[in-house]
Enzyme design. Structure first.
Site, PDB file in Angstrom:
ATOM      1  N   ARG A 139     -19.687  25.377  -3.669  1.00 22.56           N
ATOM      2  CA  ARG A 139     -19.486  26.721  -3.118  1.00 22.56           C
ATOM      3  C   ARG A 139     -19.809  27.726  -4.214  1.00 22.56           C
ATOM      4  O   ARG A 139     -19.099  27.808  -5.215  1.00 22.56           O
ATOM      5  CB  ARG A 139     -18.054  26.910  -2.621  1.00 22.56           C
ATOM      6  CG  ARG A 139     -17.856  28.247  -1.894  1.00 22.56           C
ATOM      7  CD  ARG A 139     -18.538  28.224  -0.538  1.00 22.56           C
ATOM      8  NE  ARG A 139     -18.690  29.549   0.048  1.00 22.56           N
ATOM      9  CZ  ARG A 139     -17.759  30.171   0.780  1.00 22.56           C
ATOM     10  NH1 ARG A 139     -16.576  29.583   0.986  1.00 22.56           N
ATOM     11  NH2 ARG A 139     -17.994  31.356   1.304  1.00 22.56           N
ATOM     12  N   GLY A 140     -20.882  28.489  -4.006  1.00 27.79           N
ATOM     13  CA  GLY A 140     -21.409  29.334  -5.062  1.00 27.79           C
ATOM     14  C   GLY A 140     -20.447  30.357  -5.616  1.00 27.79           C
ATOM     15  O   GLY A 140     -20.401  30.590  -6.828  1.00 27.79           O
TER      16      GLY A 140
ATOM     17  N   ASP B  48     -17.440  30.189  -6.163  1.00 30.57           N
ATOM     18  CA  ASP B  48     -16.429  29.581  -7.042  1.00 30.57           C
ATOM     19  C   ASP B  48     -17.004  29.102  -8.370  1.00 30.57           C
ATOM     20  O   ASP B  48     -16.358  29.230  -9.415  1.00 30.57           O
ATOM     21  CB  ASP B  48     -15.769  28.379  -6.353  1.00 30.57           C
ATOM     22  CG  ASP B  48     -14.889  28.780  -5.182  1.00 30.57           C
ATOM     23  OD1 ASP B  48     -14.484  29.950  -5.122  1.00 30.57           O
ATOM     24  OD2 ASP B  48     -14.617  27.918  -4.338  1.00 30.57           O
TER      25      ASP B  48
ATOM     26  N   GLU C 144     -22.718  19.691   4.595  1.00 28.70           N
ATOM     27  CA  GLU C 144     -23.305  18.939   3.485  1.00 28.70           C
ATOM     28  C   GLU C 144     -22.447  17.728   3.139  1.00 28.70           C
ATOM     29  O   GLU C 144     -22.963  16.613   2.950  1.00 28.70           O
ATOM     30  CB  GLU C 144     -23.443  19.839   2.250  1.00 28.70           C
ATOM     31  CG  GLU C 144     -24.586  20.830   2.316  1.00 28.70           C
ATOM     32  CD  GLU C 144     -24.674  21.674   1.057  1.00 28.70           C
ATOM     33  OE1 GLU C 144     -25.455  22.629   1.054  1.00 28.70           O
ATOM     34  OE2 GLU C 144     -23.946  21.377   0.080  1.00 28.70           O
TER      35      GLU C 144
ATOM     36  N   GLY D 237     -30.253  29.121   7.327  1.00 27.67           N
ATOM     37  CA  GLY D 237     -30.964  29.155   8.594  1.00 27.67           C
ATOM     38  C   GLY D 237     -31.417  27.761   8.942  1.00 27.67           C
ATOM     39  O   GLY D 237     -31.246  26.827   8.161  1.00 27.67           O
TER      40      GLY D 237
ATOM     41  N   ARG E 253     -20.847  28.838  -9.225  1.00 23.99           N
ATOM     42  CA  ARG E 253     -22.274  28.966  -9.566  1.00 23.99           C
ATOM     43  C   ARG E 253     -22.495  29.518 -10.975  1.00 23.99           C
ATOM     44  O   ARG E 253     -23.375  29.050 -11.702  1.00 23.99           O
ATOM     45  CB  ARG E 253     -22.972  29.861  -8.542  1.00 23.99           C
ATOM     46  CG  ARG E 253     -24.481  29.983  -8.818  1.00 23.99           C
ATOM     47  CD  ARG E 253     -25.153  30.967  -7.891  1.00 23.99           C
ATOM     48  NE  ARG E 253     -25.216  30.484  -6.529  1.00 23.99           N
ATOM     49  CZ  ARG E 253     -26.148  29.640  -6.077  1.00 23.99           C
ATOM     50  NH1 ARG E 253     -27.073  29.182  -6.908  1.00 23.99           N
ATOM     51  NH2 ARG E 253     -26.141  29.247  -4.831  1.00 23.99           N
TER      52      ARG E 253
END
Length: 546
Positions: free
Chosen positions: A20-21, A23, A87, A53, A25
């Site tokens: 999760r970016g 948190d 994912e 998308g 990245r």
């Protein structure tokens, strides 16, 4: 079967990173990605997280399928993202069906929060339940993925030094990537049901014991191929694994068993440098010390001497609980004398008719040729379900016309003879002298005769057929089917060629004659000598020959 799918699947990425970016990245993930890159590991990382998308989603799913290792970074807000949950579900699906290695990192969250849906993970799943429904397929799938992933062994980062943890992660990924499936035969026919049978024999779900099993059968019957398929199908479930191929041949090479011990230690311990072993005894002590707490998968292929087993797999106490040791051999007595129970010895038998036809079809490309079935049936009869014979004949007949097939029938025996000598002569050479004589007699005269009849004949010739026949069966040189003694076509060809080589140009000087033409030549050549002794006897021979 995992082994075959993993070989067919294209691998484009070493590592897939799921995170999760918001948190991680800009901190942990950035440092981890840099470390992976510096170690030459090709990583897929989603840099378009804010522009999800359908096209990007398909790209993500494809990248997961084409990766060897997946790292899931479970952070505080991971479960709040539907994309992250998808994912995770896809990753766990590929773990079960596509041999994907999954390593979780619990970044400032407790594993139980992920596993049981507590804390931020409980709040996130409640939000998804209100949106999609508590009993919806999506929510159930995500919960299952989180539970399964939360039970995996990984890393828990709270107040630890990130640099040290990242170093551990990179080292573990490197070790996992060093463990790759083995190359397996091009045409796998009849393997899947056999692997299923062997998996039930191995009882992989139980970790409270060390189990040893044997794959037994004649040369070329498919023991090694089956062992490789079994190895590929299970090796990820063990802390260390090693497939030692052709132990019989390798143990006779330079440094012999010592070199095999070094290879075994290096592969199971995933050591970047080969461990030096100065003697077999020191190698045994080293393996006992290093493996006794380790869950190991070890396959010793083509063993033929008790010393090999003593030096490479000395006993169940060498290995940690849950270990599985597999031997392939042509000698059943070697397994039983080593203490392996009959229930854990798997006899690898010839292919059944439909599998034999499929293998021949693939090797000879029958689908591309219009070959009469009666010709195909004659080739199948000649091979008698033996995979090696089917491959040899199939390759020889590949892309040949129907006329070529027909004209090849008389020389099929010649085509197989050289291979039979290369494959089986050493098995014959290991026999004691009288067992060799019995082997040759069966090949030349008694194939298909009842066991009782053969024993009476051999006994009248001064042999001890009871132990002799038993040894030949244990060495996979003969079989007993419906109270009749049978011999693989390739083994029979090898034995007959041994007799021919006693005197290739003069059948009369050989120990055995079984072909009518050879017998007639010998009698014809000696008729003149017989005639000078007894005219009536010469006349009798003349009537017989002509």
């Amino acid at each position: 079967m995992a082994s075959s799918s993993s070989l067919k699947r294209k691998r484009n990425y070493d590592v897939f990173l799921s995170f999760r970016g918001i948190d991680v990245r800009k901190n942990f993930l950035s440092h981890l990605n840099t470390a992976l890159d510096q170690n030459g590991l090709f990583t897929y990382i989603d840099n378009k997280e804010m522009r999800k998308g359908q096209q990007l989603w398909l790209e993500l799913m494809k990248a997961i399928e084409e990766s060897q290792v997946a790292i899931i970074v479970f952070s505080e807000n991971y479960a709040a993202s539907r994309w992250c949950l998808e994912e995770a579900a896809k990753i766990m699906e590929c773990k079960g069906h596509k041999d994907l290695v999954v390593l979780p990192v619990f970044y400032k969250v407790e594993p139980r929060e992920v596993r049981k849906g507590e804390g931020s993970y409980g709040r996130a799943m409640a939000m998804h339940e209100s949106k999609f429904g508590k009993d919806s397929h999506e929510v159930k799938r995500w919960k299952t993925a989180l539970f399964d992933a939360g039970n995996l062994i990984g890393w828990h980062l709270n107040d630890e030094v990130e640099a040290e943890l990242i170093k551990e992660i990179v080292n573990e990924i490197s070790r996992q990537l060093a463990r790759t499936p083995l190359h397996v035969a091009k045409h796998l026919v009849g393997i899947h049901p056999r692997v299923t049978e062997l998996n039930s024999m191995l009882k992989l779900e139980f970790d409270d014991d060390v189990r040893m099993i044997g794959l037994w059968g004649p040369g070329g019957i498919g023991k090694t191929t089956l062992g490789i398929a079994l190895y590929n199908n299970t090796f990820r479930q063990f802390e260390g694994s090693c497939f030692l191929e052709d132990v019989r041949k390798a143990s006779g090479g330079p440094n012999g068993l010592v070199a095999l011990q070094e290879q075994l230690l290096s592969e199971i311990l995933l050591s970047r440098q080969r461990l030096a072993v100065s003697s077999v005894r020191k190698g045994i002590k080293l393996m006992q010390d290093r493996f006794c707490q380790k869950k190991v998968l070890l396959v010793l292929d083509d063993v033929n001497d008790i010393e090999q087993l003593d030096a490479l797999a000395g006993g169940s106490k060498w290995f940690g609980e849950g270990s599985r040791i597999i031997f392939t051999t042509r000698d059943k007595h070697l397994l039983t004398s080593y203490g392996i129970d009959e229930d854990y010895i798997y006899e690898v038998k010839p292919l059944k008719n439909h599998d034999a036809f499929e293998l021949l079809s693939r090797e000879a490309f029958l689908n591309n040729n219009n070959i009469r079935m009666d010709l195909v049936d004659k080739v199948l009869h000649h091979a008698n379900g033996h995979p090696l014979a089917l491959k040899i004949l199939g390759r020889f007949l590949s892309h040949r016309s129907e006329h070529d097939w027909e004209s090849s029938l008389p020389i099929l025996t010649d085509i197989l003879t050289k291979t039979s000598n290369d494959t089986f002569k050493w098995s014959y050479g290991e026999l004691y002298d009288k067992a060799k004589e019995i082997c040759l007699d069966i090949a030349c005269f008694f194939m298909g005769y009842s066991k009782d009849y053969i024993m009476k004949i051999l006994d009248s010739c001064g042999f001890d057929p009871t132990i002799g026949l038993k040894v030949l069966m244990e060495k996979s040189l003969i079989t007993e089917e419906r109270e009749a003694i049978q011999m693989c076509k390739l083994i029979q060809l090898m034995a007959m060629d041994i007799v021919r080589q006693e005197c290739s140009n003069n059948p009369g000087r050989r120990s055995r004659l079984w072909l009518f033409d050879d017998f007639r030549k010998v009698i014809s050549r000696d008729m003149v000598r017989f005639a000078s002794v007894d005219t009536n006897f010469a006349l009798l021979l003349s009537n017989f020959v002509y």
